[in-house]
Enzyme design. Structure first.
Site, PDB file in Angstrom:
ATOM      1  CG  ASP A 195      -2.257   0.687   0.920  1.00 29.85           C
ATOM      2  OD1 ASP A 195      -2.227   1.930   0.834  1.00 29.85           O
ATOM      3  OD2 ASP A 195      -3.305   0.023   0.785  1.00 29.85           O
ATOM      4  CG  HIS A 248      -0.972   1.603  -3.251  1.00 30.34           C
ATOM      5  ND1 HIS A 248      -2.214   1.385  -2.701  1.00 30.34           N
ATOM      6  CD2 HIS A 248      -0.639   0.445  -3.879  1.00 30.34           C
ATOM      7  CE1 HIS A 248      -2.622   0.147  -2.985  1.00 30.34           C
ATOM      8  NE2 HIS A 248      -1.684  -0.435  -3.697  1.00 30.34           N
TER       9      HIS A 248
END
Length: 390
Positions: free
Chosen positions: A215, A238
């Protein structure tokens, strides 16, 4: 980014310095309180007993974890303490219990002033939890591996965090926090394993750190201010994100954020600001992104004010978060998406004061990349590739 030999030398010097410092302070070894380095016996009570002794000391104190593999159940190391110079020196590895529990945090420090967490490895053993999530079963929320809450003057240096169930490090309602030389690792497909999450905190720095997760490498939530992020290698993951913001009414503002000298490799996004497509108020202002290198990154520069996962509770609405005075300087490299610069701002609260200078981004290495702007206001100067749309 440091070479492996430089990192090894730095760790060696850190160990020497820490061992010398232990001689000058009261030292409490977790083994003396019953901790067992077999990787199976729950040593949480021993760790908490050693912490209590260090916290009660009237002079600088150290809690020492020697070499070995220690299984530690959920533990909160709580203050206030009688001294403001407690060092937690980890020479070994802390491992979470197998499986997963309903605890929100695995290891947490709360109400502590003057804390240093130095060296060592913490292994959240998040594989069982990730399997539960991926199978679509009813799972608990997942545990953050290391949480710093309601604390001041905290240093985390040379720590490795592996395989956290969800967030690796969380900084909440704290001030004066320095993270340096961390190494944060989880598989690229592990859900919600943010490297470092900062919320309602001020005067936080993250430097010379490698983050490879599933993430955000670093995420910043509401109430975050005076943050310095420098010399970060991010990927997979991310990207580095402000947000998502605006999920709840009247969130406190995010301001004075600097991200510089960072490298992104194969991340889903690069430098991102993300808000829910809801009318809830709040603001982001005074942000500088500079000297970033993108290596095959999706959306290297992105502001998304229409975040609405699953189209639940927000279709047809617009973000109430006000974004202003955001600078992008010397951003270069390759985009994995045709649109390398994307400003998708709120129709009721347009982005204002965007400043782009010397942007050099190509699509897949050598193709012309594109820029997309909607409700975005600002200026551009210097080299602009793709051509600016503001």
């Amino acid at each position: 980014m440091y070479s492996s030999s430089m990192m090894a030398r730095a760790v060696c010097l850190l160990l020497i310095a820490l061992r010398l410092s232990l001689l000058a302070a009261a030292s409490y070894n977790v083994v003396d309180y019953g901790a067992v380095a077999d990787g199976r016996t729950d040593s949480a009570k021993a760790f908490l007993a050693a912490w209590s002794a260090a916290c009660a000391a009237n002079k600088p104190a150290s809690m020492y974890v020697p070499a070995g593999r220690f299984m530690v159940g959920q533990a909160t190391f709580q203050g206030p303490c009688n001294n403001s110079a407690i060092r937690v020196f980890i020479a070994g590895t802390l491992v979470a219990p197998s499986g997963y529990t309903a605890a929100a945090n695995w290891l947490r420090f709360k109400y502590v002033n003057g804390l240093s967490v130095l060296g060592g490895i913490i292994d959240g053993r998040g594989q069982a939890f990730w399997a539960c999530k991926k199978a679509g079963r009813s799972c608990p929320q997942g545990a953050t591996s290391l949480a710093i809450a309601l604390s001041t003057n905290v240093v985390i240096r040379g720590l490795a965090s592996h395989n956290s169930e969800v967030f690796h490090l969380s900084i909440f309602a704290s001030s004066g926090v320095k993270i340096q030389g961390a190494n944060i690792i989880a598989p690229g497909d592990s859900p919600n394993t943010d490297g470092i999450h900062i919320q309602k905190s001020t005067d936080v720095s993250v430097v010379s750190t490698v983050i490879k997760t599933g993430d955000d490498c670093i995420s910043m939530g509401e109430g975050t201010s005076n943050v310095w992020i420098e010399k970060i290698h991010c990927g997979p993951g991310h990207g580095i994100s402000i947000g998502s913001l605006g999920a709840t009414p009247s969130e406190t503002r995010v301001q004075n954020i600097t991200v510089t000298a960072v490298t992104f490799s194969g991340t889903q996004n690069g430098l991102r600001i993300k808000t829910w497509g809801k009318p809830n108020g709040g603001s982001v202002e005074g942000v500088t992104f500079s000297h970033a290198v993108m290596q095959n990154v999706g959306y290297p520069i992105v502001v998304d004010q229409n975040y609405c996962p699953g189209n639940v509770d927000c279709p047809g609405q617009s973000s109430g978060i006000r974004i202003s005075q955001v600078s992008y300087m010397d951003i270069q490299g390759s985009s994995a998406t045709p649109v390398a610069v994307k400003f998708d701002c709120s129709p009721t609260n347009p982005c204002r004061g965007l400043d782009l200078r010397d942007i050099k981004l190509t699509y897949l290495g050598n193709k012309q990349a594109e820029a997309y702007c909607k409700n975005a206001q600002g200026s551009a100067a210097g080299t602009m590739n793709p051509p600016s749309c503001i």
